[in-house]
Design an enzyme around this catalytic site. Structure first.
Site, short mmCIF file in Angstrom:
data_model
loop_
_atom_site.label_atom_id
_atom_site.label_comp_id
_atom_site.label_asym_id
_atom_site.label_seq_id
_atom_site.Cartn_x
_atom_site.Cartn_y
_atom_site.Cartn_z
CE1 TYR A 1 131.07 72.22 77.66
CE2 TYR A 1 132.62 73.87 76.83
CZ TYR A 1 131.99 72.63 76.72
OH TYR A 1 132.31 71.81 75.66
CE LYS B 1 122.71 66.67 87.41
NZ LYS B 1 123.49 66.31 88.64
CG ASP C 1 128.37 58.67 92.34
OD1 ASP C 1 128.84 57.51 92.37
OD2 ASP C 1 127.68 59.10 91.40
CG ASN D 1 130.62 61.92 89.15
OD1 ASN D 1 130.00 62.22 88.14
ND2 ASN D 1 130.10 61.20 90.12
N GLY E 1 122.74 61.00 82.04
CA GLY E 1 122.60 59.91 82.99
C GLY E 1 121.17 59.43 83.02
N GLY E 2 120.87 58.59 83.98
CA GLY E 2 119.53 58.05 84.06
C GLY E 2 118.51 59.06 84.50
CE LYS F 1 129.59 58.05 88.74
NZ LYS F 1 128.38 57.21 88.49
#
Length: 588
Positions: free
Chosen positions: A90, A40, A133, A138, A20-21, A135
Site C-alpha cells: 500500500y 486488487k 501501459d 500508473n 478502473g473498468g 502513464k
C-alpha cells in the site's frame, strides 16, 4: 465497495483507493502483521471470463518475479469466494496524474522524479517484461514523493509471447500509446515503453499532452502520423536542449529513440544542467494554487503557460567537454563574511573539477564515548516476535525498525523507532544506533531523521561533538551518491526544517545541501548553504561542501581556500579534514 468492512482471508477490507473498468483496488489491513496493504479485486462481471481470470493470474506471476525498490511489489495472491485477489504494497500518497492536475512541474522536480521510474522500467525490461501501459496514473507518489511504478495488468514477457491480455485487443492508453502499439501488426518492444515514458516526460515539462484532441482513434492516428507539436511552442519556458531530448524520446521510429530509460533521463539532466545558471538568476517558479490537497508539499509547479511572459531570457550556453575545462564565468561579489573568509569570490564550471568529486566512502570508527549496539539482522516476522516477547526492550524496537527499513516500510520503521525511544536509558545512544542502522541500509531520509534527533538530544552535552562527527561521517557518503535523494525529497525535508527540531540541526541542513549538489542543482545548494552557515558560520561540514560547490562551479581558488581552512582547523571532524586533503590532492 462492500457495504461494511469485511474480512477477506487474513485482511480487513477498508476503503476503495482506485477503480478502473475491470478491477477495483482497496486499502486493507493485516492485523497479524500490523500493516496496510492494497488488494486488487476484479469486478463481478468478469468472474465468468476465463481469459480475463488467466490475465489477472498472469499479472500476479509477472509482478511477483520483479524485485525493485520502485516497483510496487506483490505480497500475496488468493481467492475469495471464487474471486482472485492480488495483494500489493500500500502506497500512502497520490498518483502522478493527480500531481499533474496543478500543471507542469518545475524542471528541477522533474529530474528528481524520473530517475527512479527510469531505473524501474529498465529493470523490468532487463527481466524481459514489457509494461505496455506507462502513464501518470500508473506512477504512485508516497508522502515523501518517492515514485513507484505499478499496474502491470497489460504486461508482456518479451520474446516468448506470454501476455496478460489477448493479442487481438488494442493494448495501452491512446494518449500515451506508441505508434507501433496503435499500428496493426506493429512489433511492441522495450522502446514502445520508452515512447510512453517520453509522453509522460512531455506532459510533466510542457504541461499538456502532445496529442489530446479528438476521439481515441484520432489520437492514435496522430501518434502514428502527425509530427510532434514542438514543446517550446506549447510552453516557451522549454529550452532548446530540453526540446531536443523530447523530440528524440518521441521519435516515430523505435530505432530513433533512446536505447534505455536511463539514457533518456541522463540526457534530460545534461540538457537541464546547461540552463541551470539561468534558472538560478530568475525568481523561483510559483507553486500552483490549484494543486489537490493530497499532493505532497514537496512538489512545485511551473507558472501556467497562459500567464507566462512571451519573451524569454535565454541562458548563455556553457559548452562542456570531459577533456577540457570551460571558460570561467563572470565573478560575483559574495556578501557574507563567511564566504570572504574562505575566499569564495567567483564561479565557473569545469568538467575536470566535476570528475575529481568521486564518491567518498569513509570507514567510520565507533564513537569512543558512545555504545554501538549489534542490532540483529532478522526477518520481519522474527523481529515482531522479539518485540512481542520484550515490549520494553529498546534493542527489540531497533531490531524491528531495522527489519521494516530493509523492506521499505519507512513510515512504520520511523514510528517503531520513535516508540522505542521511551524505553532507552540513553536517548543519544539509542538514536545514534537507529541512525547507523538506517545508514547501513542506505535509507537516507530515515538516517537523517534519527541523527538529527540524536544531535538535538546531545546538544550542550559532552557527547555533542562526538555525535556530530559520527553523524556527518555516516550521512556524507549517502548524500554524495548521484541522485541519492530526489529533488522532491530534499524539498520536503527542507520544509520539515521549519517544523521539526530534528531537521533544524545545521549539520542536517549541510547534508541536504550536499544532496542538492549531487543532483547538480548548484543554485539551490548555494541558497541552502547560505542559511546553514548563517546558523553556524564555523560548521566544518558546511565549509567542506561549500568548497565542493566551488569546485563543481570551477572556482578552484575558492575551493582550495575552503579545503585549506579545514586542514588548519583542529576542531573540524577528522573525516572532513581527510576529505579536504583528498580533494586538495586532486587539485595538484
Amino acid at each position: 465497495m462492500p457495504p461494511e468492512p469485511q474480512q477477506i482471508g487474513g485482511y480487513q477490507l477498508l476503503d476503495p483507493v482506485g477503480q478502473g473498468g475491470m478491477a477495483t483496488v482497496y486499502k486493507a489491513f493485516h492485523p497479524r502483521l500490523n500493516r496496510y496493504v492494497a488488494i486488487k479485486m476484479i469486478h463481478a462481471g468478469y468472474m465468468e471470463d476465463a481469459a480475463f481470470i488467466a490475465r489477472f493470474e498472469r499479472e500476479a506471476q509477472i509482478v511477483a518475479a520483479l524485485e525493485h525498490p520502485h516497483i510496487v511489489p506483490v505480497y500475496d495472491c488468493f481467492e475469495h469466494r471464487g474471486m482472485p485477489c492480488l495483494v500489493m504494497k500500500y502506497i500512502d500518497g497520490v498518483t502522478l496524474k493527480a500531481a499533474l492536475s496543478g500543471g507542469a512541474l518545475a524542471i528541477e522536480d522533474v529530474i528528481g522524479l524520473l530517475p527512479p521510474i527510469a531505473a524501474a522500467l529498465d529493470y523490468a525490461h532487463g527481466q524481459g517484461v514489457l509494461h505496455r501501459d506507462i502513464k501518470p496514473s500508473n506512477i504512485l507518489l508516497d508522502k515523501s514523493a518517492s515514485p513507484f511504478l505499478t499496474d502491470f495488468g497489460l504486461a508482456k514477457m518479451a520474446g516468448v509471447g506470454e501476455t496478460t491480455i489477448s493479442e487481438n485487443m488494442l493494448i495501452g492508453t491512446p494518449f500515451y500509446m506508441s505508434p507501433e502499439q496503435g499500428n496493426a501488426g506493429g512489433m511492441v518492444t522495450a522502446r514502445s515503453d520508452l515512447y510512453s515514458l517520453g509522453v509522460v516526460l512531455y506532459e510533466l515539462i510542457v504541461g499538456q499532452l502532445p496529442y489530446r484532441d479528438g476521439t481515441p482513434y484520432a489520437i492514435i492516428h496522430d501518434h502514428i502520423y502527425k509530427p510532434l507539436p514542438l514543446p517550446s511552442v506549447a510552453n516557451p519556458a522549454v529550452s532548446a536542449d530540453v526540446e531536443a531530448v523530447l523530440l528524440r524520446a518521441l521519435a516515430k521510429l523505435p530505432e530513433d529513440r533512446y536505447a534505455s530509460a536511463a539514457e533518456m533521463i541522463d540526457s534530460l539532466i545534461d540538457a537541464v544542467s546547461k540552463s541551470q545558471p539561468s534558472l538560478a538568476r530568475h525568481p523561483k517558479l510559483e507553486r500552483r494554487t490549484s494543486k489537490p490537497e493530497s499532493l505532497p508539499e514537496s512538489l512545485s509547479h511551473q507558472e501556467p503557460v497562459e500567464n507566462r511572459a512571451k519573451t524569454r531570457h535565454p541562458a548563455k550556453k556553457r559548452e562542456t567537454s570531459p577533456a577540457s575545462p570551460t571558460k570561467p564565468v563572470k565573478k560575483r561579489r559574495m556578501r557574507r563574511r563567511w564566504l570572504i573568509a574562505i575566499g569564495v569570490i567567483a564561479i565557473l564550471l569545469i568538467a575536470q573539477g566535476q570528475r575529481r568529486q568521486e564518491r567518498f566512502t569513509p570507514e567510520p570508527d565507533a564513537p569512543a564515548t558512545l555504545m554501538m549496539l549489534a542490532i540483529p539482522d532478522v526477518p520481519l516476522i522474527e523481529a515482531e516476535r522479539r518485540l512481542a516477547e520484550n515490549p520494553t526492550d529498546p534493542l527489540a524496537y531497533l531490531t524491528l525498525g531495522r527489519a521494516q527499513l530493509e523492506i521499505s516500510q519507512i513510515e512504520q520503521a520511523e514510528a517503531t523507532l520513535a516508540e522505542g525511544l521511551q524505553y532507552a536509558e540513553d536517548r543519544v545512544v539509542y538514536l545514534v544506533n537507529a541512525g547507523s542502522a538506517a545508514a547501513d541500509l542506505e535509507r537516507t531520509t530515515s538516517a537523517m531523521f534519527a541523527f538529527g534527533a540524536a544531535l538535538n538530544a546531545a546538544r550542550d552535552t559532552d557527547q555533542a561533538a562526538t555525535v556530530r562527527a559520527f553523524a556527518g561521517e555516516r550521512l556524507y557518503p549517502l548524500v554524495s551518491r548521484p541522485r541519492s535523494l530526489t529533488a522532491f525529497q530534499v524539498r520536503n525535508l527542507q520544509s520539515l526544517r521549519e517544523n521539526r527540531a530534528e531537521y533544524r540541526e545545521p549539520l542536517i541542513g549541510a547534508m541536504l545541501a550536499r544532496a542538492l549538489l549531487s543532483n547538480r542543482l548548484d543554485g539551490l545548494t548555494q541558497a541552502l548553504l547560505g542559511t546553514v552557515l548563517v546558523e553556524d558560520p564555523l560548521l566544518a561540514e558546511a565549509v567542506l561542501i561549500q568548497g565542493e560547490l566551488a569546485l563543481f562551479r570551477g572556482e578552484t581558488a575558492a575551493a582550495r581556500a575552503a579545503f585549506d581552512s579545514l586542514q588548519a582547523n583542529p576542531d573540524a571532524p577528522s573525516w572532513t579534514r581527510s576529505r579536504a586533503r583528498e580533494l586538495l590532492e586532486g587539485l595538484e
